[in-house]
Design an enzyme around this catalytic site. Sequence first.
Site, PDB file in Angstrom:
ATOM      1  N   LYS A 102       0.812  -1.225  -0.078  1.00 56.81           N
ATOM      2  CA  LYS A 102      -0.255  -0.105  -0.069  1.00 56.81           C
ATOM      3  C   LYS A 102       0.776   1.455  -0.026  1.00 56.81           C
ATOM      4  O   LYS A 102       0.593   2.390  -0.586  1.00 56.81           O
ATOM      5  CB  LYS A 102      -0.858  -0.232   1.265  1.00 56.81           C
ATOM      6  N   GLU A 124      -9.613   5.619   3.494  1.00 51.10           N
ATOM      7  CA  GLU A 124     -10.373   4.696   3.913  1.00 51.10           C
ATOM      8  C   GLU A 124      -9.501   3.592   4.212  1.00 51.10           C
ATOM      9  O   GLU A 124      -8.414   3.503   3.398  1.00 51.10           O
ATOM     10  CB  GLU A 124     -11.606   4.326   2.909  1.00 51.10           C
ATOM     11  N   SER A 390       1.619  -9.824  -0.790  1.00 50.13           N
ATOM     12  CA  SER A 390       1.255  -8.279  -0.806  1.00 50.13           C
ATOM     13  C   SER A 390       1.319  -7.817   0.425  1.00 50.13           C
ATOM     14  O   SER A 390       1.402  -6.469   0.936  1.00 50.13           O
ATOM     15  CB  SER A 390      -0.418  -8.229  -1.208  1.00 50.13           C
TER      16      SER A 390
END
Length: 454
Positions: A102, A124, A390
Site C-alpha cells: 500500500k 479509507e 502483498s
Amino acid sequence: MTAAPHSEDDNPLRGPPELLGEFGEFGGRYVAETLMPAVEELAREWPKAWADYAFVDEYRAILRDYVGRPTPLTEARRLPAAIGGGRIFLKREDLNHTGAHKINNCIGQVLLARRLGKTRIIAETGAGQHGVATATACAYFGMPCTVYMGAEDVSRQALNVVRMRLLGAEVRPVTSGSATLKDAINAALRDWVASVADTHYVIGSVMGPDPYPLMVRELQRVIGDEARAQILDRIGRLPDAAVACVGGGSNAMGLFAAFVPDKEVRLFGVEATGEGLQGRHAATMAKGRIGVFHGMRSLVLQTDDGQLLEAHSISAGLDYPGIGPEHAHLHATGRARYLGISDREALAATELLARTEGIIPALETAHAIAALPQVIAELGPEAVVIVNVSGRGDKDMHTVMTHLDPATLALIAEAERERKAARAAHHGATGSHPGEEALIVDGHELRADGKEGA
C-alpha cells in the site's frame, strides 16, 4: 546531487493522457456534482505529474531510501513439494516499510496532493494496511490525516488502529451498514464532499472514479516492473504465470501491469469465496453483475433489483462487494482468470507458507498462496510462477490464532489467571490496594503512570 539524465524510454506515463478513462465498458466518472471539479483536476494534473521527471525522481527516491525498494524476488524452496511442483517466486511486498504494497500508492498520492496545494488527507481502510501507509506518508510529509475504518475492521485489526494513531492520524470508526470497507469508503466520500477545497482523498485501490483506477495502477506497477526485471535476470525468461489476491485489486494490477502485453504470461487473480458461493462471500467475479458503485462502472455484488449485497471474507482487505474496473475488463476479455478461495483454504495456506518458507503472510496474500495448486495443476509441474506477497501477517494473528490455534488462546487465558493470582498474592503480602488495574513484571507491580508500586 544531480539526477541521472533521462531518455524518452524512461517516461513513466504509459500512453497519452487521453487514455485516462474507461476500460472497455468499465470505468468512468460517477460522482456528485460537488466532487466533479476535484476529480477533473486530478484527471488533468495526474498525467502532467507522472510525465514530470522531477516529480517521478522524488517519488522513486522515496521508494528507494524510505520504503526500501526494490523488494526481493524470493524463490520458494520447500513450498513446491506441497503444491504439486512448479518454480514459485515470491515478490516480497511484505518487506516494504509498513509491511505491505500500500505504501507505493500512498507516497505517490500524497506527493501529488502537495503538488495540487491540498493541505489535508483522508483515506479509507479495511485491513488497516492502507490506513497505516497513508498515516505514514502524512507523517513523513507533515500533513494532517483522517482515516475512516469500519467498526468491524477496527475490532479485528486493532493493532493497525494503534499504529495509525501513533503515527498521528485520526481514526474514525464507521458503524453504518456492515461496518466494513465499503462503509468506510462511503464515509470518506461524504467527508470529501464537505471538504473538497483543501482535502485530497487517497483511495487505496484501483477503484473509484477516473482517474483513480489508472493512477493507483501506475503507482503500484513498480511491483510488476521490478518482478519482470528480476525474473529475467534470474532465469532468463518470463514466468508462465503471475498470481495475486484481489479485493479492489491494487496489488494484483501492480503485478499484472508489467505482463499484460505478454500473452504467454497467464494472469490469475484470486478472490474470496468466504463461506462458499451459496453463503457469505466476496466473489465479485463469480457472482457480480455490472453496476455503478463508488464512482465507477464495474462488477458489483447486488440483488436482482440492484440493492448492494454484503460481502464477507475472513480477510478484512478482501470483503469488498466490487472490483476495480480494469480487473472487470481483463475478466471480460479473457486476459486474466479469477479463481476463488474460501476462508478455510486461506487459513490452511497461511500455515503452509509459514511452515514451508518461514514467511507468515497476510490473510489476503494467503488466498493467492492457496490458489497455487490449481495454477500448477493447469500449467504443469515445470511452470514458473510469480506470486505477489502483498503483505505480512502480523495484523491477522488474532484471527489466525482464533481459528487455527485455539490452544494458544487457552494458554494465554491460563497465563492471565496466573498473573491475577500472583497479583492478588502480592497485594496480600504487601497490604497494597491499588485502585487501578496494574501489571506485574518480574514480581514488581507497575502502576498506570509507569512507576513501580509498593
